[in-house]
Write an enzyme that holds these catalytic residues in place. Structure first.
Site, mmCIF file in Angstrom:
data_model
loop_
_atom_site.group_PDB
_atom_site.id
_atom_site.type_symbol
_atom_site.label_atom_id
_atom_site.label_comp_id
_atom_site.label_asym_id
_atom_site.label_seq_id
_atom_site.Cartn_x
_atom_site.Cartn_y
_atom_site.Cartn_z
ATOM 1 N N CYS A 1 0.829 -1.205 0.000
ATOM 2 C CA CYS A 1 0.000 0.000 0.000
ATOM 3 C C CYS A 1 0.869 1.263 0.000
ATOM 4 O O CYS A 1 1.477 1.575 -1.021
ATOM 5 C CB CYS A 1 -0.994 -0.039 1.153
ATOM 6 S SG CYS A 1 -2.311 1.190 0.974
ATOM 7 N N HIS B 1 -3.794 -5.352 0.215
ATOM 8 C CA HIS B 1 -3.498 -5.609 1.630
ATOM 9 C C HIS B 1 -3.475 -7.112 1.942
ATOM 10 O O HIS B 1 -4.374 -7.631 2.617
ATOM 11 C CB HIS B 1 -4.525 -4.909 2.521
ATOM 12 C CG HIS B 1 -4.327 -3.436 2.596
ATOM 13 N ND1 HIS B 1 -3.501 -2.837 3.525
ATOM 14 C CD2 HIS B 1 -4.819 -2.439 1.818
ATOM 15 C CE1 HIS B 1 -3.506 -1.535 3.342
ATOM 16 N NE2 HIS B 1 -4.290 -1.260 2.305
ATOM 17 N N GLU C 1 -1.759 -8.596 4.068
ATOM 18 C CA GLU C 1 -1.553 -8.857 5.496
ATOM 19 C C GLU C 1 -2.864 -9.116 6.237
ATOM 20 O O GLU C 1 -2.879 -9.843 7.236
ATOM 21 C CB GLU C 1 -0.800 -7.680 6.141
ATOM 22 C CG GLU C 1 -1.607 -6.468 6.534
ATOM 23 C CD GLU C 1 -2.128 -5.627 5.383
ATOM 24 O OE1 GLU C 1 -3.019 -4.787 5.605
ATOM 25 O OE2 GLU C 1 -1.626 -5.794 4.247
#
Length: 251
Positions: free
Chosen positions: A112, A220, A222
């Site tokens: 990001c 994203h 994660e």
């Protein structure tokens, strides 16, 4: 055997009048559970960080997402209110850390804000409020309190054949959770485009001729590293590269 260590640059934030050096838990959790590494949080100092001393002690770098944006002066443009918020400490920490990690062959995963830092660090530029451009979809994070909905996997990207991400994620379409209002404009000369959205937005890059794993993604991974196969594969690939680098240092 001890786990390898990965540096994560902090954000500089204010809460209730106090200032903090912080990293969102989702990145720390993904580093530990998805990559199998131990995080080393690097303070967001405008001056005072010794980048080589930091890199001497770690085996990888994870440049996380953040609420702030890279300051436009770092890619040759005047700042406006629409470009903020800014974090000079994060800029002064993360961009030199990225450049030096690449010089030294330290594995890098940039997410990001991280992919935008990577592009700027290598001479590229950014576009802001991309949803206002003709033909560009609205990639912004939904304004809802439920984070599972806000970070929902809802957008397709196409991973290019022959890219360095292809062995990790496969080629063709995958679904991701890309949440952003800024994006790469001019791609840095050292970056290869790895994946794009249907509207042409660059969603992943790699560093051409990198000495080690060096990838940036706009989405994203994660957040869903525990349950989403592409997210887990990306962090596993990063973790494997970090372990390989640690092994090479040990001789």
């Amino acid at each position: 055997m001890s786990k390898p260590v990965v540096a994560i640059p902090c954000d500089f934030r204010e809460f209730d009048g106090n200032v903090w050096h912080v990293v969102a838990h989702q990145y720390v959790r993904a580093a530990v559970e998805g990559a199998g590494v131990m995080p080393f949080l690097v303070p967001a100092l405008e001056t005072g960080n010794d980048i080589d001393e930091i890199l001497d002690r770690v085996d990888g770098v994870l440049a996380s997402g953040a609420r702030s944006n890279v300051h436009p002066s770092l890619y040759g443009r005047e700042a406006t209110d629409a470009d903020g918020p800014f974090d000079p400490g994060r800029d002064a920490t993360s961009l030199p850390l990225i450049r030096r990690a690449l010089d030294r062959g330290v594995p890098l995963l940039a997410i990001c804000r991280g992919i935008q830092e990577l592009n700027v660090a290598l001479g590229g530029t950014l576009a802001t409020e991309i949803q206002e451009q003709p033909g560009i979809s609205d990639h912004r994070k939904p304004d809802v309190p439920d984070l599972d909905i806000a970070y929902g996997i809802r957008q397709d990207v196409v991973v290019k054949e022959g890219s360095c991400l292809a062995p990790v994620l496969g080629t063709g379409r995958i679904r991701v959770n890309s949440l952003h209002r800024q994006a790469i404009a001019a791609t840095a000369p050292r970056l290869a485009v790895e994946a794009i959205a249907d509207d042409g937005t660059i969603e992943a890059v790699s560093v051409i001729g990198a000495k080690a794993f060096a990838v940036g993604v706009q989405w994203h991974p994660e957040y869903w590293v525990r349950t989403d196969a592409p997210s887990a594969a990306l962090f596993k690939g990063f973790g494997d590269a970090v372990r390989g680098y640690r092994k090479s240092k040990a001789g």
